[in-house]
Design a protein around this motif. Structure first.
Motif, PDB file in Angstrom:
ATOM      1  N   THR A  44       0.845  -1.193   0.000  1.00  0.00           N
ATOM      2  CA  THR A  44       0.000   0.000   0.000  1.00  0.00           C
ATOM      3  C   THR A  44       0.887   1.253   0.000  1.00  0.00           C
ATOM      4  O   THR A  44       0.963   1.998   0.973  1.00  0.00           O
ATOM      5  CB  THR A  44      -0.940  -0.009   1.214  1.00  0.00           C
ATOM      6  OG1 THR A  44      -0.184  -0.322   2.399  1.00  0.00           O
ATOM      7  CG2 THR A  44      -2.028  -1.051   1.046  1.00  0.00           C
ATOM      8  N   ILE A  45       1.542   1.454  -1.146  1.00  0.00           N
ATOM      9  CA  ILE A  45       2.479   2.560  -1.352  1.00  0.00           C
ATOM     10  C   ILE A  45       2.057   3.300  -2.623  1.00  0.00           C
ATOM     11  O   ILE A  45       1.583   2.683  -3.576  1.00  0.00           O
ATOM     12  CB  ILE A  45       3.917   2.030  -1.475  1.00  0.00           C
ATOM     13  CG1 ILE A  45       4.340   1.350  -0.164  1.00  0.00           C
ATOM     14  CG2 ILE A  45       4.896   3.153  -1.799  1.00  0.00           C
ATOM     15  CD1 ILE A  45       5.668   0.638  -0.243  1.00  0.00           C
ATOM     16  N   SER A  46       2.280   4.595  -2.651  1.00  0.00           N
ATOM     17  CA  SER A  46       1.679   5.450  -3.670  1.00  0.00           C
ATOM     18  C   SER A  46       2.048   5.080  -5.101  1.00  0.00           C
ATOM     19  O   SER A  46       1.183   4.746  -5.913  1.00  0.00           O
ATOM     20  CB  SER A  46       2.061   6.911  -3.413  1.00  0.00           C
ATOM     21  OG  SER A  46       1.494   7.355  -2.204  1.00  0.00           O
ATOM     22  N   ALA A  47       3.316   5.166  -5.471  1.00  0.00           N
ATOM     23  CA  ALA A  47       3.684   4.953  -6.875  1.00  0.00           C
ATOM     24  C   ALA A  47       3.262   3.580  -7.388  1.00  0.00           C
ATOM     25  O   ALA A  47       2.717   3.468  -8.494  1.00  0.00           O
ATOM     26  CB  ALA A  47       5.179   5.168  -7.079  1.00  0.00           C
ATOM     27  N   PRO A  48       3.482   2.503  -6.625  1.00  0.00           N
ATOM     28  CA  PRO A  48       2.998   1.211  -7.108  1.00  0.00           C
ATOM     29  C   PRO A  48       1.495   1.198  -7.373  1.00  0.00           C
ATOM     30  O   PRO A  48       1.031   0.569  -8.337  1.00  0.00           O
ATOM     31  CB  PRO A  48       3.375   0.254  -5.973  1.00  0.00           C
ATOM     32  CG  PRO A  48       4.567   0.874  -5.339  1.00  0.00           C
ATOM     33  CD  PRO A  48       4.296   2.357  -5.402  1.00  0.00           C
ATOM     34  N   GLY A 219       0.904   7.067  11.287  1.00  0.00           N
ATOM     35  CA  GLY A 219       1.275   7.991  10.222  1.00  0.00           C
ATOM     36  C   GLY A 219       2.041   7.302   9.117  1.00  0.00           C
ATOM     37  O   GLY A 219       2.922   7.886   8.486  1.00  0.00           O
ATOM     38  N   HIS A 220       1.651   6.068   8.833  1.00  0.00           N
ATOM     39  CA  HIS A 220       2.407   5.248   7.893  1.00  0.00           C
ATOM     40  C   HIS A 220       1.451   4.443   7.030  1.00  0.00           C
ATOM     41  O   HIS A 220       0.280   4.261   7.360  1.00  0.00           O
ATOM     42  CB  HIS A 220       3.328   4.297   8.682  1.00  0.00           C
ATOM     43  CG  HIS A 220       4.222   3.470   7.824  1.00  0.00           C
ATOM     44  ND1 HIS A 220       5.205   4.006   7.022  1.00  0.00           N
ATOM     45  CD2 HIS A 220       4.270   2.121   7.634  1.00  0.00           C
ATOM     46  CE1 HIS A 220       5.828   3.038   6.390  1.00  0.00           C
ATOM     47  NE2 HIS A 220       5.284   1.889   6.724  1.00  0.00           N
ATOM     48  N   HIS A 221       1.969   3.958   5.910  1.00  0.00           N
ATOM     49  CA  HIS A 221       1.237   3.005   5.078  1.00  0.00           C
ATOM     50  C   HIS A 221       2.251   2.166   4.333  1.00  0.00           C
ATOM     51  O   HIS A 221       3.435   2.524   4.242  1.00  0.00           O
ATOM     52  CB  HIS A 221       0.299   3.721   4.099  1.00  0.00           C
ATOM     53  CG  HIS A 221       0.970   4.721   3.214  1.00  0.00           C
ATOM     54  ND1 HIS A 221       1.616   4.392   2.042  1.00  0.00           N
ATOM     55  CD2 HIS A 221       1.117   6.073   3.348  1.00  0.00           C
ATOM     56  CE1 HIS A 221       2.116   5.479   1.479  1.00  0.00           C
ATOM     57  NE2 HIS A 221       1.837   6.527   2.250  1.00  0.00           N
ATOM     58  N   GLY A 222       1.823   1.045   3.820  1.00  0.00           N
ATOM     59  CA  GLY A 222       2.713   0.129   3.133  1.00  0.00           C
ATOM     60  C   GLY A 222       2.335  -1.322   3.354  1.00  0.00           C
ATOM     61  O   GLY A 222       2.576  -2.174   2.502  1.00  0.00           O
ATOM     62  N   GLY A 223       1.739  -1.615   4.501  1.00  0.00           N
ATOM     63  CA  GLY A 223       1.433  -2.985   4.866  1.00  0.00           C
ATOM     64  C   GLY A 223      -0.012  -3.382   4.635  1.00  0.00           C
ATOM     65  O   GLY A 223      -0.746  -2.755   3.869  1.00  0.00           O
TER      66      GLY A 223
END
Length: 275
Positions: A44-48, A219-223
């Motif tokens: 869950t990351i922006s560019a991807p 304050g994070h995202h990715g997982g």
């Protein structure tokens, strides 16, 4: 034939959209729009996920798996397919989108404003957020972004128009999703859209509103957490069809946009269009 505008509110959780975005939720109550929960791909990351939204492929399939691995898209995507079909596109978006679909790495002095029929994205306004931090968020005003999108729609009338807002993501990183700053910014984006969306609809656009990913209390995202993967999908378009209680696949957006524009959907986009 109606045109399509896709609006991406970066970092907006589904539950925050329903709680804070009064215009969007009022539109569903008035039955001028419909809402579904949509599930983002991983990571869950922006560019991807920008690439997922435009190619219909998960990051593990299109190969862009982090912001640091950003490169021009090498898969069939909404911009390339419409360009090949002789259709015009436009964008008001973060500079990542120029790197992905504009044909080269972004240079703010060369690519801030583009009006060139031969360009990969003929009508575009890009912003960089260069130097941003908690003390200097470097965010463009939401109403200014909407005004730029309207100027392109009104003057150039591209078949596909992208509007991308970064502010919920930025303030979510600085203050977390469990903050007044993040929740209030979601409302500010919604408030600006309340002035843009009716204009677009009146100008012949069907409007789709979603997010790339959500945000968590760190304050994070990715997982892989519900608050990161569950994003909103609002459709100001009676041609978009799905059971009202369905949970939608983010990979369906790209083939849906092409199908709505009656453009060929490439074989790489395997998710079924929401029609």
């Amino acid at each position: 034939m109606r045109k399509i505008c896709l609006i991406i509110i970066d970092g907006l959780r589904n539950d925050t959209a329903l709680a804070e975005c009064g215009f969007l939720t009022a539109s569903t109550e008035a039955k001028t729009a419909r809402h579904w929960k949509m599930i983002s791909c991983l990571p869950t990351i922006s560019a991807p996920l920008y690439e997922t939204l435009h190619t219909g492929l998960a990051p593990s399939d299109h190969g862009i798996t982090s912001n640091e691995a950003l490169r021009p898209s090498n898969r069939p995507n909404v911009f390339s397919e419409l360009k090949q079909a002789g259709r015009a596109t436009g964008a008001v978006a973060h500079s990542y989108f120029h790197t992905l679909y504009g044909g080269s790495a972004f240079d703010p002095f060369d690519h801030n404003e583009i009006d060139d029929p031969s360009a990969s994205v003929p009508h575009a306004r890009y912003y960089s957020l260069e130097g941003y931090g908690r003390a200097n968020p470097a965010l463009p005003s939401e109403v200014d972004l909407c005004a730029q999108a309207w100027a392109i729609a009104h003057r150039k009338a591209p078949d596909y128009l992208l509007l991308h807002s970064s502010s919920c993501d930025t303030l979510g990183h600085f203050y977390t999703s469990d903050s007044a700053e993040y929740r209030t910014q979601a409302w500010r984006v919604d408030n600006a859209l309340s002035r843009l969306v009716p204009r677009l609809v009146g100008a012949g656009y069907d409007v789709l509103v979603t997010a790339d990913h959500g945000m968590n209390a760190d304050g994070h995202h990715g997982g892989d957490q519900p608050g990161l993967r569950e994003v909103p999908f609002f459709a100001f378009c009676d041609r978009v069809k799905a059971p009202i209680d369905a949970v939608l696949d983010q990979r369906a957006i790209a083939p849906t946009v092409l199908a709505l524009l009656r453009a060929d959907v490439p074989d790489t986009m395997t998710a079924k269009p929401l029609l």
